[in-house]
Design an enzyme around this catalytic site. Sequence first.
Site, PDB file in Angstrom:
ATOM      1  N   CYS A 121      -6.412   1.867   5.635  1.00  0.00           N
ATOM      2  CA  CYS A 121      -7.044   0.635   6.109  1.00  0.00           C
ATOM      3  C   CYS A 121      -6.468   0.266   7.484  1.00  0.00           C
ATOM      4  CB  CYS A 121      -6.796  -0.487   5.111  1.00  0.00           C
ATOM      5  SG  CYS A 121      -5.061  -1.026   5.030  1.00  0.00           S
ATOM      6  N   GLU A 172       0.921   3.844   1.867  1.00  0.00           N
ATOM      7  CA  GLU A 172       1.398   4.242   3.190  1.00  0.00           C
ATOM      8  C   GLU A 172       2.579   3.384   3.647  1.00  0.00           C
ATOM      9  OE1 GLU A 172      -3.210   4.510   3.426  1.00  0.00           O
ATOM     10  OE2 GLU A 172      -1.706   3.369   2.318  1.00  0.00           O
ATOM     11  N   HIS A 205       0.853  -1.185   0.000  1.00  0.00           N
ATOM     12  CA  HIS A 205       0.000   0.000   0.000  1.00  0.00           C
ATOM     13  C   HIS A 205       0.888   1.235   0.000  1.00  0.00           C
ATOM     14  CE1 HIS A 205      -3.872  -1.944   1.812  1.00  0.00           C
ATOM     15  NE2 HIS A 205      -3.254  -2.777   0.992  1.00  0.00           N
ATOM     16  N   CYS A 264      -2.638  -0.325   7.427  1.00  0.00           N
ATOM     17  CA  CYS A 264      -1.862   0.912   7.319  1.00  0.00           C
ATOM     18  C   CYS A 264      -1.960   1.749   8.581  1.00  0.00           C
ATOM     19  CB  CYS A 264      -2.301   1.696   6.092  1.00  0.00           C
ATOM     20  SG  CYS A 264      -1.821   0.856   4.557  1.00  0.00           S
TER      21      CYS A 264
END
Length: 143
Positions: free
Chosen positions: A76, A48, A46, A79
């Site tokens: 999410c 992040e 992801h 993260c």
Amino acid sequence: MSEALKEAKKAVKKGEVPIGAVIVSDNNIIARGYNLKESAADPTSHAEIIAIKKASKKLGEWRLLNSTIYVTLEPCLMCMGALIQARISRLVFGCYDSKAGAAGSLYDVSNDKRLNHRIKLTTGVMTAECEKILKDFFRDLRR
């Protein structure tokens, strides 16, 4: 947030869901990332997570105290867990994620008193632009 959107546009060019992130410390961008789940065949790739890894490597430190992460979409659970572990001070995001968001939508772990770290939130920054890039991507994908 405009820099995070630039990262999201890089994801679009690779056929990835357009989510971008930048980490700022002392008024300087120290790391950038965009979603690479498909390209890397890695569910943890992801925006992040990528930005956190780059920032930690650059600083030689896993604690990203006094830093702010700008993300185009609400993080999410995974993260948000990484942001807490990295001791990020502030999270700024563009639009909420009603299906997986963990900073106010489905969950809010940013201010959970049971955890050892809290993250200050700023939401709704450039919301229209952040929503548009996602909507356009999924509209084009369905075509």
